[in-house]
Write an enzyme that holds these catalytic residues in place. Structure first.
Site, mmCIF file in Angstrom:
data_model
loop_
_atom_site.group_PDB
_atom_site.id
_atom_site.type_symbol
_atom_site.label_atom_id
_atom_site.label_comp_id
_atom_site.label_asym_id
_atom_site.label_seq_id
_atom_site.Cartn_x
_atom_site.Cartn_y
_atom_site.Cartn_z
ATOM 1 N N GLU A 247 9.934 2.939 -12.573
ATOM 2 C CA GLU A 247 8.731 2.269 -13.076
ATOM 3 C C GLU A 247 7.492 3.098 -12.741
ATOM 4 O OE1 GLU A 247 7.704 -1.394 -11.019
ATOM 5 O OE2 GLU A 247 6.871 -2.224 -12.860
ATOM 6 N N GLU A 375 -2.101 -0.699 -0.803
ATOM 7 C CA GLU A 375 -1.782 -0.581 0.635
ATOM 8 C C GLU A 375 -0.323 -0.159 0.801
ATOM 9 O OE1 GLU A 375 -3.283 -3.187 -0.771
ATOM 10 O OE2 GLU A 375 -5.304 -3.008 0.052
HETATM 11 C C1 LIG Z 1 -0.515 -7.881 -13.658
HETATM 12 C C2 LIG Z 1 0.697 -8.058 -12.795
HETATM 13 C C3 LIG Z 1 1.953 -7.994 -13.351
HETATM 14 C C4 LIG Z 1 3.092 -8.180 -12.547
HETATM 15 N N1 LIG Z 1 4.317 -8.145 -13.151
HETATM 16 C C5 LIG Z 1 5.429 -8.366 -12.384
HETATM 17 C C6 LIG Z 1 6.719 -8.418 -12.997
HETATM 18 O O1 LIG Z 1 6.875 -8.253 -14.211
HETATM 19 N N2 LIG Z 1 7.794 -8.657 -12.207
HETATM 20 C C7 LIG Z 1 7.686 -8.849 -10.859
HETATM 21 O O2 LIG Z 1 8.709 -9.037 -10.198
HETATM 22 N N3 LIG Z 1 6.464 -8.816 -10.245
HETATM 23 C C8 LIG Z 1 5.347 -8.583 -10.992
HETATM 24 N N4 LIG Z 1 4.100 -8.582 -10.383
HETATM 25 C C9 LIG Z 1 4.008 -8.893 -8.965
HETATM 26 C C10 LIG Z 1 3.656 -7.711 -8.070
HETATM 27 O O3 LIG Z 1 4.734 -6.819 -7.964
HETATM 28 C C11 LIG Z 1 3.251 -8.305 -6.711
HETATM 29 O O4 LIG Z 1 2.083 -9.069 -6.918
HETATM 30 C C12 LIG Z 1 2.995 -7.217 -5.693
HETATM 31 O O5 LIG Z 1 4.183 -6.590 -5.326
HETATM 32 C C13 LIG Z 1 2.305 -7.783 -4.435
HETATM 33 O O6 LIG Z 1 2.998 -8.868 -3.924
HETATM 34 P P1 LIG Z 1 2.240 -10.243 -3.601
HETATM 35 O O7 LIG Z 1 1.452 -10.638 -4.793
HETATM 36 O O8 LIG Z 1 3.248 -11.186 -3.084
HETATM 37 O O9 LIG Z 1 1.201 -9.890 -2.458
HETATM 38 P P2 LIG Z 1 1.523 -9.725 -0.905
HETATM 39 O O10 LIG Z 1 2.721 -8.873 -0.724
HETATM 40 O O11 LIG Z 1 1.516 -11.082 -0.280
HETATM 41 O O12 LIG Z 1 0.271 -8.900 -0.424
HETATM 42 C C14 LIG Z 1 -0.986 -9.517 -0.109
HETATM 43 C C15 LIG Z 1 -1.899 -8.435 0.444
HETATM 44 O O13 LIG Z 1 -1.360 -7.913 1.671
HETATM 45 C C16 LIG Z 1 -1.207 -6.501 1.611
HETATM 46 N N5 LIG Z 1 -0.012 -6.078 2.317
HETATM 47 C C17 LIG Z 1 1.238 -6.614 2.200
HETATM 48 N N6 LIG Z 1 2.101 -5.928 2.981
HETATM 49 C C18 LIG Z 1 1.407 -4.950 3.607
HETATM 50 C C19 LIG Z 1 1.750 -3.925 4.538
HETATM 51 N N7 LIG Z 1 3.001 -3.771 4.993
HETATM 52 N N8 LIG Z 1 0.764 -3.087 4.959
HETATM 53 C C20 LIG Z 1 -0.504 -3.224 4.489
HETATM 54 N N9 LIG Z 1 -0.886 -4.196 3.620
HETATM 55 C C21 LIG Z 1 0.045 -5.042 3.185
HETATM 56 C C22 LIG Z 1 -1.077 -6.189 0.126
HETATM 57 O O14 LIG Z 1 -1.442 -4.874 -0.168
HETATM 58 C C23 LIG Z 1 -2.027 -7.220 -0.481
HETATM 59 O O15 LIG Z 1 -3.350 -6.748 -0.441
HETATM 60 C C24 LIG Z 1 2.944 -8.401 -11.163
HETATM 61 C C25 LIG Z 1 1.670 -8.467 -10.595
HETATM 62 C C26 LIG Z 1 0.547 -8.306 -11.393
HETATM 63 C C27 LIG Z 1 -0.817 -8.374 -10.755
#
Ligand SMILES: Cc1cc2nc3c(=O)[nH]c(=O)nc-3n(C[C@H](O)[C@H](O)[C@H](O)COP(=O)(O)OP(=O)(O)OC[C@H]3O[C@@H](n4cnc5c(N)ncnc54)[C@H](O)[C@@H]3O)c2cc1C
Length: 392
Positions: A247, A375
């Site tokens: 991807e 991040e």
């Molecule tokens: C437009 C869009 C399309 C998407 N499409 C898909 C899709 O088709 N399929 C799918 O499965 N997912 C999809 N996603 C989901 C996307 O992969 C997740 O939103 C992303 O991986 C972040 O996970 P979360 O939202 O749970 O945030 P979290 O993981 O909860 O993160 C919250 C914050 O904490 C920070 N953080 C987390 N862990 C760490 C670390 N170890 N060190 C430092 N900072 C950290 C992150 O950077 C973020 O700022 C999509 C998201 C968007 C916005």
């Protein structure tokens, strides 16, 4: 590294340009605001994908035996650049083409390859990626959607979220927990799920851009034949990493072409639009901003070539893909911000350039979250490129 195209690659570009001249559809009136929630727009994209497939230009870097041309990654990059330069419609089924297809080629059974690959190339089957959950995004291995073995099937219960295109998808690349006892990375399995299976409920989520192209997906006793396991049972984490690296790696060249057009169009506006009786480009701040965006875009292009060179040599995208993901997502946000500053309040109007500046600005916010947050990309670069220890 020789950055010039070989005579073979030049010939490829010329052949493609000729084909595009003959086959490009009439511009779709709603292109700037075209959304996958509009059935008319979807139909337009499906037709275009069939034309691309019939012309032999879909998935060209895939091996010939799976419907590709066995073309090089540089040729694939040329194709993406030329499509964007010709203002061709975007390819429908981008998740299937960039992520699912390469993963099925890498670890799928012969049956799975036969069943899925050509339908991904033709756009007949649209795929979504069922990875993220409400409590498993960056820490994807914490996912809790469960798939329990029952005879020849797995029975799935749980929930996914942010699933792009689930509302139009025929199939889903699903990650589910198949072993509650194993450590969290070891008990996950990757499954190919027919979205018409009973027990699936898709609920669209509205984005800040106004469109609803991602979704919540709920599973209640959804049965998936065991033959649809991709890779081995409980070994889905490795399959997921293959999918995620593809991807990140497959996006670069197409995005370069898209950003190039945005920068060029901004430059044209800066030359032609007037403020206070003078062209926008007469303002030294505007010139500084445009020059900076041009230089940063060149850096992106050269890094793409570096990533493609590695891909050509090893066949596998490396951790450099994280550099590209981090770079393009943050670049696009800066570019959209500068466009709004340069063009002024009218850029917020839906009547100005079909509303594309306002749409791009709002849509770009998600770039640093989707496909792995900034991040997380920095963590990958720190550990896997720089060899730094893990953070606590
Ligand atoms: C437009 C869009 C399309 C998407 N499409 C898909 C899709 O088709 N399929 C799918 O499965 N997912 C999809 N996603 C989901 C996307 O992969 C997740 O939103 C992303 O991986 C972040 O996970 P979360 O939202 O749970 O945030 P979290 O993981 O909860 O993160 C919250 C914050 O904490 C920070 N953080 C987390 N862990 C760490 C670390 N170890 N060190 C430092 N900072 C950290 C992150 O950077 C973020 O700022 C999509 C998201 C968007 C916005």
């Amino acid at each position: 590294m020789d950055l010039n195209l070989t005579p073979h690659e030049e010939k490829f570009r010329i052949e493609l340009r000729g084909w595009l001249r003959e086959n490009l559809p009439e511009p779709w009136p709603e292109v700037a605001g075209g959304s996958e929630t509009d059935p008319g727009y979807l139909e337009h994209l499906r037709k275009w994908q069939q034309t691309v497939f019939a012309g032999g230009w879909s998935g060209i870097a895939w091996p010939k035996e799976y419907g590709g041309r066995g073309a090089s990654y540089i040729e694939q990059a040329i194709l993406q650049e030329e499509m964007a330069a010709a203002d061709a419609p975007p390819q429908i089924g981008v998740i299937g083409l960039s992520l699912v297809g390469p993963t099925i080629i890498a670890v799928g059974t012969n049956e799975q390859k036969k069943r899925h690959l050509s339908k991904i190339l033709s756009g007949e089957d649209i795929w979504c990626q069922g990875f993220s959950e409400p409590n498993a995004g960056s820490d994807l291995a914490s996912l809790s959607t469960a798939a329990e073995r029952d005879g020849d099937s797995f029975v799935v219960n749980g929930q996914k979220v942010w699933t792009s295109f689930a509302h139009i998808a025929d199939w889903c690349l699903l990650l589910a927990r198949t072993n509650q006892e194993a450590t969290k990375h070891k008990g996950i399995t990757c499954l190919l799920l027919d979205m018409k299976t009973p027990g699936i409920e898709v609920r669209p989520l509205r984005m800040m851009s106004g469109e609803s192209v991602f979704n919540e997906v709920f599973f209640t006793d959804v049965r998936i034949p065991a033959a649809n396991v991709l890779g081995d049972v409980d070994q889905g984490w490795g399959v997921a990493l293959t999918a995620l690296m593809n991807e990140r790696a497959n996006l670069g060249a197409g995005l370069y072409a898209m950003f190039r057009r945005t920068v060029d169009s901004l430059v044209e506006h800066a030359k032609n639009m007037r403020r206070g009786g003078r062209p926008l480009a007469a303002d030294s701040c505007v010139r500084q901003k445009l020059a900076r965006m041009h230089v940063e875009l060149e850096v992106f292009r050269l890094n793409n070539l570096r990533a493609l060179t590695r891909l050509s040599k090893t066949g596998m995208p490396g951790p450099e893909a994280s550099i590209q993901k981090l770079y393009w997502s943050e670049y696009n946000q800066r570019l959209c911000q500068m466009a709004m500053e340069i063009l002024g309040p009218q850029a917020q109007l839906s009547g100005f350039d079909g509303g594309r500046w306002a749409y791009n600005y709002l849509r770009a916010r998600g770039n640093t979250i989707e496909a792995g947050t900034s991040e997380v990309q920095r963590n990958v670069i720190a550990q896997r490129v720089l060899g730094l220890p893990r953070s606590y």
